[in-house]
Write an enzyme that holds these catalytic residues in place. Structure first.
Site, mmCIF file in Angstrom:
data_model
loop_
_atom_site.group_PDB
_atom_site.id
_atom_site.type_symbol
_atom_site.label_atom_id
_atom_site.label_comp_id
_atom_site.label_asym_id
_atom_site.label_seq_id
_atom_site.Cartn_x
_atom_site.Cartn_y
_atom_site.Cartn_z
ATOM 1 N N LEU A 132 -31.010 25.305 16.371
ATOM 2 C CA LEU A 132 -31.635 24.111 16.958
ATOM 3 C C LEU A 132 -31.089 22.810 16.375
ATOM 4 C CD1 LEU A 132 -35.208 25.439 17.586
ATOM 5 C CD2 LEU A 132 -33.712 24.370 19.287
ATOM 6 N N ALA A 168 -36.588 27.445 8.209
ATOM 7 C CA ALA A 168 -36.503 28.730 8.917
ATOM 8 C C ALA A 168 -35.156 28.820 9.627
ATOM 9 C CB ALA A 168 -37.647 28.881 9.914
ATOM 10 N N PHE A 169 -34.733 30.039 9.951
ATOM 11 C CA PHE A 169 -33.380 30.199 10.494
ATOM 12 C C PHE A 169 -33.205 29.569 11.860
ATOM 13 C CE2 PHE A 169 -32.331 33.205 13.926
ATOM 14 C CZ PHE A 169 -33.592 33.617 14.309
ATOM 15 N N LYS A 170 -34.297 29.222 12.546
ATOM 16 C CA LYS A 170 -34.191 28.572 13.853
ATOM 17 C C LYS A 170 -33.368 27.280 13.767
ATOM 18 C CE LYS A 170 -37.532 31.139 16.182
ATOM 19 N NZ LYS A 170 -37.700 32.171 15.165
ATOM 20 N N ASP A 171 -33.344 26.667 12.571
ATOM 21 C CA ASP A 171 -32.536 25.447 12.394
ATOM 22 C C ASP A 171 -31.047 25.703 12.648
ATOM 23 O OD1 ASP A 171 -34.654 23.756 11.650
ATOM 24 O OD2 ASP A 171 -34.500 24.350 9.545
#
Ligand SMILES: *Cc1c(COP(=O)(O)O)cnc(C)c1O
Length: 497
Positions: free
Chosen positions: A117, A111-114
């Site tokens: 994060l 997911a783009f949160k990577d």
């Protein structure tokens, strides 16, 4: 450059201080004192650099207290082919005439949160060193699924940090649970809470502000911090990929240097689209920013009317990462649009917390209308779009990106605007396999790994390494506590990780 609070313009912090603090004591969000500018030549020149190099160049304009060596250390540690599927970090796919999908989900949790994060732990530990905080940082996270796993992957075995994640026992998918409970790393801990996401979040907030826990932590040379999406250290990394994508489109001959593009973003907390707005303010040639929402369409109404009203029904949808009624990062946008008027921001956001509603001034409404377009769609339309795009272009969308594609198609029909458009794609279809398979084939197998196999057959996309490995991975964390036991769990665990 320094950082001030959206609720106190007189504040002056370095970027390292803003990243360590996360949120301002006055409740406001940290914003840079000015928006740095980029020339088109500079943007185009990024095409010949690696992603970590592009990132270091762009960060250097915002994190002016970091040395070049520090920035390169952070970007090279985060963005490499050990964590991401390829060294290019993001991928661009041409979907249909002049419409491109910017795939932001080739990181370890799909997911783009990577994108943010993976680098936050390095920005945070470097910031702590720079500000002379000689402590080990303990990250506490309450998650409804995606953020917890992305934070675990980011912080796992990063020196000077440890991380504890709480998730609602019955509130996450089987796949999300397996992703978290099998997490590697000597400095990580994961615990289920007998309750819902709000119980987890309230529990974590209470621990953050508990003086006796803080004191015990301090005796051990540790301090709490958060990986929350309002930290500037999570927003800044998101500006990079829009600029990076533009440079690649120029290099590939898809656009000419200086051509404007539209950017469409499936939106929840307003972080990802705000990053695109920052890129535009820096000089990226952008025409419209198109904000796409699911049935929780508070932002659609806001961008069209200037009235933000969270007093409405909350829908649980097939694009759960956008199920949100308070979009925190909007505060940063309004601060910029009011020319840094902290008193108006205080007024609006105190109305939001007391009445759940505020209305912005006419000058801000005019800017919103000028910069943004907005739209929404429901679950049926989302599924129909997944099916349509699959049938027409053999491209498999996840449920969040499908919302953006639908809203963009509607926008294009309504306006006739055929400006080349980049659609931010925020998750791999493998992450939301049930709804994606139901949309394409009409049904989905029960078992999570059967779903993966079926989606592989249908989409033809390689199974992401991290999901394939999960099948045989041993569960490490089986703990489950009542909400009231969360503080005891934290104290007990801290000494061990
Ligand atoms: C978090 C998330 C979003 C929403 O992003 P915001 O920055 O909160 O607007 C959209 N799609 C996916 C898959 C997400 O995980």
């Amino acid at each position: 450059m320094y950082y001030k609070s959206t609720r106190n313009s007189a504040l002056k912090l370095s970027s390292a201080e803003a990243i360590v603090k996360g949120i301002s004591e006055d409740g406001g969000l940290f914003v840079p004192s000015e928006i740095p500018s980029l020339t088109i030549d500079e943007i185009v020149s990024y095409a010949d650099m690696s992603y970590p190099e592009r990132a270091a160049r762009i960060f250097s304009k915002f994190l002016t207290d970091f040395t070049d060596a520090e920035l390169r250390y952070c970007t090279e540690s985060a963005y490499n082919d050990k964590s991401f599927a390829s060294a290019s970090i993001t991928e661009i796919s041409h979907l249909f005439d002049g419409t491109y999908v910017l795939e932001l989900w080739h990181g370890p949790t799909c997911a783009f949160k990577d994108m943010a994060l993976q680098i936050l732990p390095y920005l945070l530990t470097t910031s702590m060193k720079k500000t002379g905080v000689d402590k080990k940082v303990v990250i506490l996270v309450a998650t409804s699924g995606d953020t917890g796993k992305a934070a675990l992957e980011g912080f796992a075995d990063v020196e000077g940090t440890s991380i504890m994640v709480f998730y609602p026992e019955d509130g996450v998918s089987a796949m999300q649970k397996k992703q978290m409970t099998t997490q590697d790393g000597a400095n990580v801990s994961v615990c289920a809470v007998k309750g819902n996401f709000d119980d987890c979040q309230n529990g974590v907030k209470a621990i953050f502000t508990d003086a006796s826990i803080k004191e015990k932590l301090s005796e051990q040379g540790r301090v709490f911090s958060s990986a929350n999406s309002i930290n500037w250290g999570r927003l800044a990394p998101q500006i990079i990929y829009y600029i990076s994508a533009y440079s690649e489109l120029v290099k590939n001959g898809d656009i000419n240097a200086g051509d404007k593009i539209n950017i469409t973003v499936p939106t929840g907390n307003f972080g990802n689209i705000l990053a695109a707005y920052y890129a535009k303010k820096m000089g990226l040639p952008v025409n419209k920013l198109i904000c796409a929402s699911n049935s929780n369409n508070v932002l659609t109404d806001f961008l069209k009317t200037g009235v933000y009203d969270r007093n409405r029904h909350f829908f649980t949808t097939i694009s759960p990462s956008m199920d949100i009624l308070i979009s925190s990062n909007l505060e940063r946008l309004l601060y910029i649009m009011t020319g840094g008027d902290d008193s108006r921001i205080r007024e609006w956001f105190s109305a939001l917390s007391s009445q759940g509603r505020y209305e912005v001034s006419e000058d801000v409404k005019a800017q919103l209308a000028d910069e943004f377009a907005a739209g929404c769609c429901d679950d049926e339309q989302t599924k129909a779009t997944i099916k349509e795009i699959y049938d027409k272009y053999s491209y498999t969308l996840d449920t969040h990106t499908a919302v953006a594609v639908k809203v963009y198609e509607d926008y294009r029909k309504a306006t006739g605007d055929s400006t080349r458009t980049v659609i931010a794609s925020t998750a791999s279809p493998y992450k939301f396999g049930t709804a994606v398979l139901e949309a394409i084939t009409g049904s989905a197998p029960e078992d999570e790994f059967d779903k993966v196999a079926e989606l592989n057959r249908v989409s033809g996309y390689d199974v992401p390494r991290s999901l394939a490995e999960l099948k045989t991975k041993a569960v490490r964390f089986t703990g489950s506590v009542d909400k009231a036991e969360m503080p005891a769990f934290v104290l007990d665990t801290i000494g061990k990780i």
